[in-house]
Every structure is written in structure tokens, then in C-alpha cells.
Design a protein around this motif. Structure first.
Motif, PDB file in Angstrom:
ATOM      1  N   LEU A 141      -0.899   3.021   3.049  1.00 17.45           N
ATOM      2  CA  LEU A 141      -0.904   2.520   4.423  1.00 17.45           C
ATOM      3  C   LEU A 141      -0.621   1.029   4.470  1.00 17.45           C
ATOM      4  CD1 LEU A 141      -3.850   4.436   6.142  1.00 17.45           C
ATOM      5  CD2 LEU A 141      -1.466   4.404   6.904  1.00 17.45           C
ATOM      6  N   THR A 142      -1.155   0.277   3.512  1.00 18.26           N
ATOM      7  CA  THR A 142      -0.876  -1.161   3.472  1.00 18.26           C
ATOM      8  C   THR A 142       0.615  -1.406   3.309  1.00 18.26           C
ATOM      9  OG1 THR A 142      -3.055  -1.664   2.538  1.00 18.26           O
ATOM     10  CG2 THR A 142      -1.336  -3.314   2.253  1.00 18.26           C
ATOM     11  N   ALA A 143       1.247  -0.684   2.386  1.00 15.07           N
ATOM     12  CA  ALA A 143       2.691  -0.848   2.174  1.00 15.07           C
ATOM     13  C   ALA A 143       3.476  -0.449   3.412  1.00 15.07           C
ATOM     14  CB  ALA A 143       3.126  -0.020   0.968  1.00 15.07           C
ATOM     15  N   ALA A 144       3.096   0.659   4.030  1.00 21.25           N
ATOM     16  CA  ALA A 144       3.818   1.139   5.210  1.00 21.25           C
ATOM     17  C   ALA A 144       3.675   0.169   6.372  1.00 21.25           C
ATOM     18  CB  ALA A 144       3.304   2.520   5.603  1.00 21.25           C
ATOM     19  N   GLN A 145       2.452  -0.326   6.594  1.00 19.75           N
ATOM     20  CA  GLN A 145       2.237  -1.233   7.716  1.00 19.75           C
ATOM     21  C   GLN A 145       2.874  -2.598   7.462  1.00 19.75           C
ATOM     22  OE1 GLN A 145      -2.009  -0.999   8.517  1.00 19.75           O
ATOM     23  NE2 GLN A 145      -1.859   1.172   9.030  1.00 19.75           N
ATOM     24  N   VAL A 159       0.001  -1.098  -4.449  1.00 19.06           N
ATOM     25  CA  VAL A 159       0.673  -1.384  -3.181  1.00 19.06           C
ATOM     26  C   VAL A 159       2.165  -1.594  -3.406  1.00 19.06           C
ATOM     27  CG1 VAL A 159       0.844  -2.995  -1.246  1.00 19.06           C
ATOM     28  CG2 VAL A 159      -1.402  -2.347  -2.123  1.00 19.06           C
ATOM     29  N   GLY A 160       2.514  -2.362  -4.429  1.00 14.28           N
ATOM     30  CA  GLY A 160       3.915  -2.654  -4.685  1.00 14.28           C
ATOM     31  C   GLY A 160       4.743  -1.412  -4.983  1.00 14.28           C
ATOM     32  N   GLY A 161       4.174  -0.494  -5.759  1.00 14.80           N
ATOM     33  CA  GLY A 161       4.897   0.742  -6.054  1.00 14.80           C
ATOM     34  C   GLY A 161       5.184   1.544  -4.810  1.00 14.80           C
ATOM     35  N   TYR A 162       4.184   1.652  -3.934  1.00 16.40           N
ATOM     36  CA  TYR A 162       4.408   2.355  -2.664  1.00 16.40           C
ATOM     37  C   TYR A 162       5.422   1.614  -1.796  1.00 16.40           C
ATOM     38  CZ  TYR A 162       0.369   5.427  -3.477  1.00 16.40           C
ATOM     39  OH  TYR A 162      -0.503   6.360  -3.976  1.00 16.40           O
ATOM     40  N   ALA A 163       5.373   0.268  -1.813  1.00 15.41           N
ATOM     41  CA  ALA A 163       6.309  -0.519  -1.008  1.00 15.41           C
ATOM     42  C   ALA A 163       7.750  -0.277  -1.452  1.00 15.41           C
ATOM     43  CB  ALA A 163       5.963  -2.002  -1.092  1.00 15.41           C
ATOM     44  N   VAL A 164       7.969  -0.221  -2.764  1.00 16.79           N
ATOM     45  CA  VAL A 164       9.315   0.062  -3.264  1.00 16.79           C
ATOM     46  C   VAL A 164       9.775   1.438  -2.776  1.00 16.79           C
ATOM     47  CG1 VAL A 164      10.688   0.522  -5.333  1.00 16.79           C
ATOM     48  CG2 VAL A 164       9.111  -1.422  -5.294  1.00 16.79           C
ATOM     49  N   LEU A 170       5.779  -2.921   5.852  1.00 17.07           N
ATOM     50  CA  LEU A 170       7.190  -2.672   6.172  1.00 17.07           C
ATOM     51  C   LEU A 170       7.432  -2.626   7.678  1.00 17.07           C
ATOM     52  CD1 LEU A 170       8.232  -0.093   3.453  1.00 17.07           C
ATOM     53  CD2 LEU A 170       9.480  -2.179   4.025  1.00 17.07           C
ATOM     54  N   ASP A 171       6.427  -2.196   8.436  1.00 19.57           N
ATOM     55  CA  ASP A 171       6.561  -2.186   9.892  1.00 19.57           C
ATOM     56  C   ASP A 171       6.753  -3.591  10.457  1.00 19.57           C
ATOM     57  OD1 ASP A 171       6.215   0.544   9.903  1.00 19.57           O
ATOM     58  OD2 ASP A 171       4.095   0.471  10.492  1.00 19.57           O
ATOM     59  N   LEU A 172       6.343  -4.607   9.706  1.00 20.51           N
ATOM     60  CA  LEU A 172       6.416  -5.976  10.194  1.00 20.51           C
ATOM     61  C   LEU A 172       7.792  -6.605   9.991  1.00 20.51           C
ATOM     62  CD1 LEU A 172       2.955  -7.295   8.917  1.00 20.51           C
ATOM     63  CD2 LEU A 172       3.570  -6.645  11.251  1.00 20.51           C
ATOM     64  N   GLY A 212      15.698 -18.061   7.965  1.00 20.06           N
ATOM     65  CA  GLY A 212      15.587 -17.169   9.113  1.00 20.06           C
ATOM     66  C   GLY A 212      15.188 -15.757   8.752  1.00 20.06           C
ATOM     67  N   GLY A 213      14.879 -15.531   7.469  1.00 17.51           N
ATOM     68  CA  GLY A 213      14.483 -14.192   7.041  1.00 17.51           C
ATOM     69  C   GLY A 213      13.023 -13.906   7.360  1.00 17.51           C
ATOM     70  N   GLU A 214      12.455 -12.938   6.631  1.00 19.60           N
ATOM     71  CA  GLU A 214      11.105 -12.468   6.934  1.00 19.60           C
ATOM     72  C   GLU A 214      10.257 -12.431   5.661  1.00 19.60           C
ATOM     73  OE1 GLU A 214      11.722  -9.200  10.352  1.00 19.60           O
ATOM     74  OE2 GLU A 214      12.914  -8.819   8.551  1.00 19.60           O
ATOM     75  N   PHE A 215       8.976 -12.694   5.826  1.00 21.36           N
ATOM     76  CA  PHE A 215       8.050 -12.731   4.693  1.00 21.36           C
ATOM     77  C   PHE A 215       6.733 -12.119   5.147  1.00 21.36           C
ATOM     78  CE2 PHE A 215       4.768 -14.365   1.995  1.00 21.36           C
ATOM     79  CZ  PHE A 215       5.336 -14.646   0.762  1.00 21.36           C
ATOM     80  N   VAL A 216       6.203 -11.190   4.334  1.00 18.48           N
ATOM     81  CA  VAL A 216       4.914 -10.572   4.651  1.00 18.48           C
ATOM     82  C   VAL A 216       3.925 -10.875   3.534  1.00 18.48           C
ATOM     83  CG1 VAL A 216       3.684  -8.446   5.210  1.00 18.48           C
ATOM     84  CG2 VAL A 216       6.061  -8.721   5.938  1.00 18.48           C
TER      85      VAL A 216
END
Length: 306
Positions: A131-135, A155-160, A137-139, A229-233
Motif C-alpha cells: 500500500l505504501t508503494a501504491a500510494q 517497499v522498493g520491490g513493490y514500487a518497482v 505512485l499515486d502522488l 520540474g519533475g517529481e519526488f516522493v
């Protein structure tokens, strides 16, 4: 019932077994007989008092531990029937009972069917980290390239894996020995941990990546890899870097979401999300689990069973 709690802050030795009444569900809640509870870094921070010092958890006489749970519904409610195998997330961490217990009561909206075809010990590793990875990515809004730090971690594995589901090009950062593992999650490009990350990323992606997900908490080092101008979470309180070069910096604050967790559970059923268990220990050895997690080097979550 038996549960593990904290009455004073300190090392693993402060984890205390207690006997407490079985919790009763209220309206819109379900009681789950716990089969497995994952051990996460946030549990160690809670036990040590770091979250209270940071103002995230108010002072309490007793704190329960454990966010992730997999088990069997005991009381029907919220669309779940007695006997259903489920996973759930306890995101109210200033409570006297957590998932380190024989039973837990959760809002039905924080619960989802467990992924079929896997053990409940494996299923317990899903809720918090996926859920942390998914949320996170929602940002981000990009449809281009994303850098994921700590890509061999939970978390990183799920994010990939979830970034690939979304169709993004993924540049992953992890220890050199983890390259095969991380590419197995779907990473398109791999970079070993080390200095000059921004320069090395830009050698692969001229101008820099469109977005960074930073579970490894590299901060400014990872920010240097993203284009202007990119994005960082960021993934922890106080870990968000200064938004240099117009980069939009945000932080993910995990929340329970049963509907989203059900989607992630289905992806886990299909083998898209890696469910990794490092070791299963009895709940009575929670202190040992905390020591092993603190020592580092695990690839997968430690899981406690009542």
C-alpha cells in the motif's frame, strides 16, 4: 488472549507479553484471528520511542505493535463472512493492541481478501509495504521514467513491480549483489548503490528521470537524479528534501484502504507482486525478530505467528 506490547521505550527487551481480553468488534468492524503478523521498521521505531519523540505517536501508557496482519475472520461484518481468509492494515498506531496478538479488530474498510494460492505468512507481508508503494505512485503524474531507490527492500520491490504495471520505465538502485533480484521485479535499468547517483542516472536518462520514489531515504542525492520540474516522493517524516529546480516534492503518508488492498491482493495472486518471507518466528520471539531486522541484510519480511 496473548499479545505483545510496550510499556516503556527501549531496545527489544522492552517487548512485553501480556494477557488481555479478546477485543470485541464494533459497528463496521471485523474480528480476525491472527495467523501471521509481519515485522516492519516502523515497529522498531515505535518500540524505541522515536515516533513519540517525532510527534507522530502521542505518549501512551501501553502501545501495541504490528501493522500487517493475515488471518481468518471470526465475526462476520462489512461484507466479510466468518471463515474468510483476509489481510488487513492497522494504521492507528497509538492503540494498546496491534497485530502482535492472537486476535485483532479492524475496520472492515481496512481489510481485503487474502491472495489465493499463498500461505497466510506470505500474505502478511503485503499490506503495509505494498500500500505504501501504491500510494506513493499515486502522488506522481509521470508516464515516463521513474527512479526507485532501495529497490531490493520490501517497499522498493513493490514500487518497482507496480511502476511496471503502470507502464513506466524503471531505473532501480540497490546493492550490487541484488541486481538479479531487482531485475526480476521488472526493473529496466539497474544502478548499484554508491556516490554520484545523479550523474550516473543522467548517463542512462539524459536530463534526468521524470520522478523519484525514495524509500531508501537518499534525499538530495536522489533529487539530483530528477529533471527540473519533475517529481519526488519521500517515505518518512522529515525525509523530504528542499524542492530544488522546481521539483515537486511530496511525502507519502500510508492509510488503510481495503479496496486498494484487494487490488494488490489480486496482483499478488498472479505473481506480479513479490511476497517475500525472510523467516517465520513465534510471537514469543518478537524481541529476536526486532534484533534481526535491526541488524539488516534481510531480503524479505520477518513474520510472527501466535
Amino acid at each position: 488472549m496473548r499479545a505483545m506490547v510496550v510499556r516503556r521505550f527501549g531496545g527489544p527487551e522492552v517487548l512485553e507479553p501480556v494477557e488481555v481480553p479478546v477485543p470485541e468488534p464494533g459497528p463496521g468492524q471485523v474480528r480476525i484471528r491472527v495467523a501471521a503478523a509481519a515485522v516492519n521498521p516502523v515497529d522498531l521505531a515505535t518500540r524505541a520511542g522515536l515516533l513519540t519523540e517525532a510527534g507522530v505517536v502521542p505518549p501512551r501508557e501501553v502501545l501495541g505493535l504490528g501493522w500487517d496482519v493475515a488471518g481468518v475472520v471470526e465475526t462476520a461484518g462489512g461484507g466479510f463472512a466468518a471463515g474468510d481468509a483476509v489481510v488487513g492494515l492497522r494504521d492507528r498506531i497509538a492503540t494498546p493492541l496491534g497485530a502482535y496478538a492472537e486476535w485483532i479488530v479492524l475496520d472492515a474498510s481496512a481489510v481485503a481478501p487474502a491472495p489465493a494460492g499463498v500461505s497466510l505468512c506470505e500474505a502478511a507481508t503485503l499490506p503495509l509495504n505494498a500500500l505504501t508503494a501504491a500510494q506513493a505512485l499515486d502522488l506522481v503524474e509521470t508516464t515516463g521514467t521513474v527512479l526507485v531507490t532501495g529497490a531490493a527492500g520490501a517497499v522498493g520491490g513493490y514500487a518497482v513491480a507496480l511502476a511496471k504495471v503502470r507502464g513506466l520505465r524503471v531505473v532501480a538502485v540497490a546493492a550490487a549483489a541484488d541486481e538479479e533480484l531487482v531485475r526480476g521485479f521488472g526493473a529496466d535499468e539497474f544502478l548499484p548503490r554508491g556516490p554520484s547517483l545523479g550523474d550516473r542516472v543522467r548517463a542512462l536518462v539524459p536530463g534526468g528521470v521524470d520522478a523519484v520514489l525514495d524509500p531508501a531515504l537518499l534525499g538530495l542525492e536522489a533529487l539530483d537524479a530528477v529533471r527540473g520540474g519533475g517529481e519526488f516522493v519521500a517515505f518518512a517524516a522529515g525525509a523530504a528534501p528542499i524542492p530544488l529546480r522546481g521539483v515537486r516534492v511530496s511525502s507519502v503518508w500510508i492509510r488503510a484502504d481495503g479496496e486498494r488492498l484487494a487490488e494488490l491482493s489480486r496482483l499478488a495472486e498472479k505473481g506480479v507482486l513479490p511476497l517475500r518471507v525472510a523467516e517465520v518466528l513465534p510471537m514469543s520471539e518478537a524481541a529476536t525478530a526486532h534484533e534481526r531486522l535491526a541488524a539488516g541484510g534481510l531480503r524479505g519480511r520477518l513474520v510472527l505467528t501466535p
